[in-house]
Design an enzyme around this catalytic site. Structure first.
Site, PDB file in Angstrom:
ATOM      1  N   CYS A 180       4.532  -3.344  -9.584  1.00  0.00           N
ATOM      2  CA  CYS A 180       4.362  -1.490  -9.353  1.00  0.00           C
ATOM      3  C   CYS A 180       5.367  -0.974 -10.473  1.00  0.00           C
ATOM      4  O   CYS A 180       5.247   0.296 -10.620  1.00  0.00           O
ATOM      5  CB  CYS A 180       4.571  -1.102  -8.038  1.00  0.00           C
ATOM      6  SG  CYS A 180       3.298  -1.617  -7.104  1.00  0.00           S
ATOM      7  N   HIS A 212       5.379   6.454  -8.310  1.00  0.00           N
ATOM      8  CA  HIS A 212       4.437   5.356  -8.180  1.00  0.00           C
ATOM      9  C   HIS A 212       3.420   5.992  -7.096  1.00  0.00           C
ATOM     10  O   HIS A 212       4.152   6.754  -6.122  1.00  0.00           O
ATOM     11  CB  HIS A 212       4.990   4.177  -7.942  1.00  0.00           C
ATOM     12  CG  HIS A 212       3.969   2.889  -7.693  1.00  0.00           C
ATOM     13  ND1 HIS A 212       2.950   2.684  -8.379  1.00  0.00           N
ATOM     14  CD2 HIS A 212       4.138   2.166  -6.543  1.00  0.00           C
ATOM     15  CE1 HIS A 212       2.394   1.639  -7.757  1.00  0.00           C
ATOM     16  NE2 HIS A 212       3.030   1.145  -6.454  1.00  0.00           N
ATOM     17  N   ASN A 224      -4.111   2.686  -5.229  1.00  0.00           N
ATOM     18  CA  ASN A 224      -2.730   2.150  -5.748  1.00  0.00           C
ATOM     19  C   ASN A 224      -3.434   1.322  -7.213  1.00  0.00           C
ATOM     20  O   ASN A 224      -3.980   0.237  -6.805  1.00  0.00           O
ATOM     21  CB  ASN A 224      -2.009   1.384  -5.002  1.00  0.00           C
ATOM     22  CG  ASN A 224      -0.827   0.862  -5.531  1.00  0.00           C
ATOM     23  OD1 ASN A 224      -0.441   0.982  -7.061  1.00  0.00           O
ATOM     24  ND2 ASN A 224      -0.050   0.216  -4.516  1.00  0.00           N
TER      25      ASN A 224
HETATM   26  N1  ACO Z   1      -8.186  -0.093   9.114  1.00  0.00           N
HETATM   27  C1  ACO Z   1      -8.021  -0.038  10.371  1.00  0.00           C
HETATM   28  N2  ACO Z   1      -6.819  -0.744  10.952  1.00  0.00           N
HETATM   29  C2  ACO Z   1      -6.066  -1.341  10.185  1.00  0.00           C
HETATM   30  C3  ACO Z   1      -6.204  -1.440   8.774  1.00  0.00           C
HETATM   31  C4  ACO Z   1      -7.277  -0.837   8.294  1.00  0.00           C
HETATM   32  N3  ACO Z   1      -7.547  -0.811   6.935  1.00  0.00           N
HETATM   33  N4  ACO Z   1      -5.123  -2.180   8.438  1.00  0.00           N
HETATM   34  C5  ACO Z   1      -4.408  -2.533   9.234  1.00  0.00           C
HETATM   35  N5  ACO Z   1      -4.728  -2.072  10.528  1.00  0.00           N
HETATM   36  C6  ACO Z   1      -4.383  -2.177  11.959  1.00  0.00           C
HETATM   37  C7  ACO Z   1      -3.478  -3.373  12.083  1.00  0.00           C
HETATM   38  O1  ACO Z   1      -4.176  -4.543  12.345  1.00  0.00           O
HETATM   39  C8  ACO Z   1      -2.523  -2.854  13.310  1.00  0.00           C
HETATM   40  O2  ACO Z   1      -3.357  -2.815  14.325  1.00  0.00           O
HETATM   41  P1  ACO Z   1      -2.409  -3.338  15.636  1.00  0.00           P
HETATM   42  O3  ACO Z   1      -1.844  -2.329  16.142  1.00  0.00           O
HETATM   43  O4  ACO Z   1      -3.663  -3.631  16.734  1.00  0.00           O
HETATM   44  O5  ACO Z   1      -1.781  -4.670  15.321  1.00  0.00           O
HETATM   45  C9  ACO Z   1      -2.608  -1.342  12.956  1.00  0.00           C
HETATM   46  O6  ACO Z   1      -3.439  -1.077  12.242  1.00  0.00           O
HETATM   47  C10 ACO Z   1      -1.101  -0.725  12.336  1.00  0.00           C
HETATM   48  O7  ACO Z   1      -0.883  -1.490  11.248  1.00  0.00           O
HETATM   49  P2  ACO Z   1       0.328  -1.660  10.211  1.00  0.00           P
HETATM   50  O8  ACO Z   1       0.307  -2.364   8.990  1.00  0.00           O
HETATM   51  O9  ACO Z   1       1.538  -1.622  11.087  1.00  0.00           O
HETATM   52  O10 ACO Z   1      -0.010   0.068   9.755  1.00  0.00           O
HETATM   53  P3  ACO Z   1       1.080   0.771   9.121  1.00  0.00           P
HETATM   54  O11 ACO Z   1       1.162   2.517   9.594  1.00  0.00           O
HETATM   55  O12 ACO Z   1       2.047   0.137   8.498  1.00  0.00           O
HETATM   56  O13 ACO Z   1       0.224   0.963   7.523  1.00  0.00           O
HETATM   57  C11 ACO Z   1       0.204   0.358   5.214  1.00  0.00           C
HETATM   58  C12 ACO Z   1       0.005  -0.047   6.785  1.00  0.00           C
HETATM   59  C13 ACO Z   1      -0.651   1.591   4.688  1.00  0.00           C
HETATM   60  C14 ACO Z   1      -0.149  -0.869   4.372  1.00  0.00           C
HETATM   61  C15 ACO Z   1       1.880   0.700   5.120  1.00  0.00           C
HETATM   62  O14 ACO Z   1       2.324  -0.184   5.841  1.00  0.00           O
HETATM   63  C16 ACO Z   1       2.046   0.801   3.676  1.00  0.00           C
HETATM   64  O15 ACO Z   1       1.803   1.527   2.783  1.00  0.00           O
HETATM   65  N6  ACO Z   1       3.037  -0.031   3.178  1.00  0.00           N
HETATM   66  C17 ACO Z   1       3.731   0.057   2.203  1.00  0.00           C
HETATM   67  C18 ACO Z   1       2.884  -0.268   1.061  1.00  0.00           C
HETATM   68  C19 ACO Z   1       3.584  -0.484  -0.513  1.00  0.00           C
HETATM   69  O16 ACO Z   1       4.377   0.434  -0.862  1.00  0.00           O
HETATM   70  N7  ACO Z   1       3.289  -1.470  -1.470  1.00  0.00           N
HETATM   71  C20 ACO Z   1       4.310  -1.577  -2.284  1.00  0.00           C
HETATM   72  C21 ACO Z   1       3.670  -1.191  -3.490  1.00  0.00           C
HETATM   73  S1  ACO Z   1       2.394  -2.559  -3.772  1.00  0.00           S
HETATM   74  C22 ACO Z   1       2.935  -3.644  -4.991  1.00  0.00           C
HETATM   75  O17 ACO Z   1       3.819  -3.672  -5.430  1.00  0.00           O
HETATM   76  C23 ACO Z   1       1.786  -4.523  -5.293  1.00  0.00           C
END
Ligand code: ACO
Length: 333
Positions: free
Chosen positions: A113, A260, A290
């Site tokens: 990223c 980003h 993204n």
């Molecule tokens: N649809 C529905 N439910 C989902 C989905 C989905 N697509 N994905 C996960 N869930 C569920 C999970 O299973 C979990 O269920 P549970 O509570 O029953 O276990 C619940 O939703 C919460 O999941 P989390 O992963 O804890 O959700 P969070 O609020 O953290 O959001 C996300 C996830 C959007 C991925 C977030 O954590 C995020 O954006 N993280 C950072 C991403 C980032 O900055 N990446 C860096 C750049 S990418 C790169 O460098 C390649």
């Protein structure tokens, strides 16, 4: 001795729009969850047989056209990508062939990223050292062919889109307009918090049937989402503060923040942490997802098109991603 400037930008979006409802047809997810957690409404995917260098070539031609230049006016090609066309050779070489510019150096920047900002820093260093005059820097990704579109992969698969952005970078004739400073960071101890384990040279056999059929296949990217989120907010805010301090500015002097696009909530949290007005933050993740190394050049393109980015603006670019790596660039547009 002018500063290095971004003379022009171009972009290419993959041809197929994929909505959250489309993804809900493939896995257990829904529009509300995706929008609430990430802000994303849709993303673009390629149809078939298209690599990042193909998207990059379209973006590059557009950037060249906008500068009134020909491919032959470029004397160095840099390509930021985490989804290269091939393991080898570099996507920069594939792009070079697409553009028909033989015999100029072409090199990939594999910094996920932050690839565009690492690439911009390399371009700036080359140009200021007098090594090259005009660098083409492309960020291009095709994620859609490497994601797990079953419920197992939903946390990651819904976030990413395919696309490319390009910038023509050269020395300007102004000492006050252009790249003012660049700031690069990384910390490899976090490598496994966001990674794609296979195909790996460490494995006795790089790709086995078991890797594909296991319950937890290493061939798909994995992320500790919340962990990454928290680090992204902290490090991005730090990097922005570092960039403005280096120029003797304060955060409130920034006219436009171009972050980003990993998650709209990350960018909102960064703005809040810095007490920076959200209306001065460029966000287009809602429509594009993204696109990793392509997000910042595409966001610059969009901000120019929308009239939000204007001559003389103090602009801060910031990115955080796998590695972990993070970076910021302060420039006067
Ligand atoms: N649809 C529905 N439910 C989902 C989905 C989905 N697509 N994905 C996960 N869930 C569920 C999970 O299973 C979990 O269920 P549970 O509570 O029953 O276990 C619940 O939703 C919460 O999941 P989390 O992963 O804890 O959700 P969070 O609020 O953290 O959001 C996300 C996830 C959007 C991925 C977030 O954590 C995020 O954006 N993280 C950072 C991403 C980032 O900055 N990446 C860096 C750049 S990418 C790169 O460098 C390649």
């Amino acid at each position: 001795m002018g500063l290095t400037r971004i003379r022009s930008v171009g972009r290419c979006l993959a041809d197929k729009i994929v909505t959250n409802d489309d993804l809900a047809g493939l896995m257990e997810t829904d529009d509300e969850w995706i929008q609430q957690r990430s802000g994303i409404q849709q993303r673009h995917h390629i149809s078939e047989n298209t690599g990042p260098a193909d998207l990059g070539a379209v973006a590059a031609r557009q950037a060249l056209d906008r500068a009134g230049l020909e491919p032959g006016d470029i004397d160095c090609i840099l390509f930021g990508t985490l989804s290269p066309d091939y393991d080898m050779p570099a996507s920069a070489c594939v792009l070079q062939d697409r553009l028909g510019i033989p015999d100029v150096p072409a090199m990939d920047v594999r910094n996920q990223c932050t690839g565009f900002l690492y690439g911009l820093t390399v371009a700036d260093a080359f140009i200021q050292a007098g090594r090259y005059e005009r660098v083409l820097l492309v960020g291009g990704e095709v994620h859609s062919t490497g994601l797990d579109f079953t419920t197992r992969g939903r946390q990651v698969a819904v976030l990413f889109g395919d696309g490319a952005g390009a910038a023509v970078i050269e020395r300007g004739d102004d000492d006050e307009r252009g790249i003012l400073s660049t700031h690069l960071h990384s910390d490899g101890k976090f490598a496994d918090k966001l990674w794609l384990e296979a195909v790996s040279a460490r494995a006795p056999h790089r790709l086995t049937e078991e890797m594909i059929t296991s319950d937890d296949p290493p061939i798909f990217p994995k992320m500790q989402g919340r962990y990454v989120f928290k680090h992204a907010v902290t490090r991005s805010a730090e990097a922005i503060r570092e960039a403005v301090a280096a120029g003797g500015y304060s955060v409130s002097d920034i006219d436009l923040l171009v972050p980003h696009q990993a998650n709209l909530r990350i960018n909102q949290a960064v703005a809040m942490a810095l007490e920076f007005p959200e209306e001065k933050v460029v966000n287009n993740i809602q429509k594009l997802g993204n696109t990793t190394a392509a997000t910042i050049p595409i966001a610059l393109y969009d901000a120019l098109e929308d009239g939000r980015l204007n001559e003389g603006d103090l602009v801060c670019l910031v990115a955080f991603g796998a590695g972990f790596t993070w970076a910021s660039v302060l420039l006067r547009w």
